[in-house]
Design a protein around this motif. Structure first.
Motif, PDB file in Angstrom:
ATOM      1  N   LYS A 240       0.831  -1.207   0.000  1.00 54.74           N
ATOM      2  CA  LYS A 240       0.000   0.000   0.000  1.00 54.74           C
ATOM      3  C   LYS A 240       0.865   1.256   0.000  1.00 54.74           C
ATOM      4  O   LYS A 240       0.567   2.223  -0.706  1.00 54.74           O
ATOM      5  N   GLN A 241       1.936   1.244   0.768  1.00 57.50           N
ATOM      6  CA  GLN A 241       2.812   2.415   0.851  1.00 57.50           C
ATOM      7  C   GLN A 241       3.492   2.695  -0.486  1.00 57.50           C
ATOM      8  O   GLN A 241       3.591   3.851  -0.893  1.00 57.50           O
ATOM      9  N   THR A 242       3.929   1.648  -1.182  1.00 55.33           N
ATOM     10  CA  THR A 242       4.544   1.872  -2.493  1.00 55.33           C
ATOM     11  C   THR A 242       3.519   2.432  -3.474  1.00 55.33           C
ATOM     12  O   THR A 242       3.859   3.287  -4.287  1.00 55.33           O
TER      13      THR A 242
ATOM     14  N   GLY B 111      10.223  -2.984  -6.777  1.00 56.08           N
ATOM     15  CA  GLY B 111      11.642  -3.079  -7.146  1.00 56.08           C
ATOM     16  C   GLY B 111      12.444  -1.879  -6.677  1.00 56.08           C
ATOM     17  O   GLY B 111      13.567  -2.009  -6.196  1.00 56.08           O
ATOM     18  N   LYS B 112      11.871  -0.692  -6.817  1.00 56.67           N
ATOM     19  CA  LYS B 112      12.565   0.513  -6.352  1.00 56.67           C
ATOM     20  C   LYS B 112      12.704   0.497  -4.829  1.00 56.67           C
ATOM     21  O   LYS B 112      13.758   0.857  -4.301  1.00 56.67           O
ATOM     22  N   LEU B 113      11.670   0.064  -4.147  1.00 56.27           N
ATOM     23  CA  LEU B 113      11.749  -0.034  -2.687  1.00 56.27           C
ATOM     24  C   LEU B 113      12.855  -1.013  -2.290  1.00 56.27           C
ATOM     25  O   LEU B 113      13.616  -0.744  -1.359  1.00 56.27           O
ATOM     26  N   GLU B 114      12.958  -2.124  -2.997  1.00 56.40           N
ATOM     27  CA  GLU B 114      14.030  -3.088  -2.718  1.00 56.40           C
ATOM     28  C   GLU B 114      15.396  -2.430  -2.854  1.00 56.40           C
ATOM     29  O   GLU B 114      16.269  -2.635  -2.007  1.00 56.40           O
ATOM     30  N   ARG B 115      15.577  -1.633  -3.906  1.00 61.72           N
ATOM     31  CA  ARG B 115      16.855  -0.938  -4.098  1.00 61.72           C
ATOM     32  C   ARG B 115      17.100   0.082  -2.989  1.00 61.72           C
ATOM     33  O   ARG B 115      18.219   0.211  -2.482  1.00 61.72           O
ATOM     34  N   ILE B 116      16.053   0.805  -2.605  1.00 65.36           N
ATOM     35  CA  ILE B 116      16.187   1.831  -1.563  1.00 65.36           C
ATOM     36  C   ILE B 116      16.646   1.212  -0.243  1.00 65.36           C
ATOM     37  O   ILE B 116      17.520   1.752   0.437  1.00 65.36           O
ATOM     38  N   ILE B 117      16.058   0.077   0.119  1.00 71.37           N
ATOM     39  CA  ILE B 117      16.383  -0.533   1.413  1.00 71.37           C
ATOM     40  C   ILE B 117      17.549  -1.502   1.328  1.00 71.37           C
ATOM     41  O   ILE B 117      17.975  -2.056   2.337  1.00 71.37           O
TER      42      ILE B 117
ATOM     43  N   LYS C   3      17.230  -8.190  -5.211  1.00 75.23           N
ATOM     44  CA  LYS C   3      16.221  -7.999  -6.253  1.00 75.23           C
ATOM     45  C   LYS C   3      15.194  -9.125  -6.198  1.00 75.23           C
ATOM     46  O   LYS C   3      15.535 -10.301  -6.213  1.00 75.23           O
ATOM     47  N   GLY C   4      13.929  -8.758  -6.092  1.00 71.51           N
ATOM     48  CA  GLY C   4      12.840  -9.723  -6.110  1.00 71.51           C
ATOM     49  C   GLY C   4      12.419 -10.258  -4.755  1.00 71.51           C
ATOM     50  O   GLY C   4      11.402 -10.934  -4.657  1.00 71.51           O
ATOM     51  N   VAL C   5      13.155  -9.961  -3.712  1.00 69.04           N
ATOM     52  CA  VAL C   5      12.836 -10.559  -2.407  1.00 69.04           C
ATOM     53  C   VAL C   5      11.464 -10.111  -1.895  1.00 69.04           C
ATOM     54  O   VAL C   5      10.687 -10.928  -1.400  1.00 69.04           O
ATOM     55  N   LEU C   6      11.135  -8.839  -2.031  1.00 70.08           N
ATOM     56  CA  LEU C   6       9.832  -8.361  -1.553  1.00 70.08           C
ATOM     57  C   LEU C   6       8.722  -8.746  -2.513  1.00 70.08           C
ATOM     58  O   LEU C   6       7.645  -9.168  -2.082  1.00 70.08           O
ATOM     59  N   SER C   7       8.978  -8.608  -3.800  1.00 69.73           N
ATOM     60  CA  SER C   7       7.922  -8.949  -4.762  1.00 69.73           C
ATOM     61  C   SER C   7       7.572 -10.416  -4.700  1.00 69.73           C
ATOM     62  O   SER C   7       6.397 -10.783  -4.786  1.00 69.73           O
ATOM     63  N   ARG C   8       8.554 -11.295  -4.525  1.00 68.87           N
ATOM     64  CA  ARG C   8       8.254 -12.728  -4.373  1.00 68.87           C
ATOM     65  C   ARG C   8       7.475 -12.979  -3.098  1.00 68.87           C
ATOM     66  O   ARG C   8       6.535 -13.784  -3.086  1.00 68.87           O
TER      67      ARG C   8
END
Length: 40
Positions: free
Chosen positions: A10-12, A20-26, A30-35
């Motif tokens: 929801k925040q993204t 993907g951008k959030l993954e890079r920011i934190i 790559k793909g850990v949150l989306s999976r």
């Protein structure tokens, strides 16, 4: 979907950035949150 994953999704959407951008920011792999969101 877990509370944290729902909140991140929801925040993204609110911030108009991709998961993907959030993954890079934190610094997450790559793909850990989306999976996690897809398979939860």
């Amino acid at each position: 979907m877990g509370k944290i994953l729902r909140h991140l999704k929801k925040q993204t959407e609110n911030e108009n950035i991709t998961i993907g951008k959030l993954e890079r920011i934190i610094g997450a792999s790559k793909g850990v949150l989306s999976r996690a969101i897809i398979f939860h």
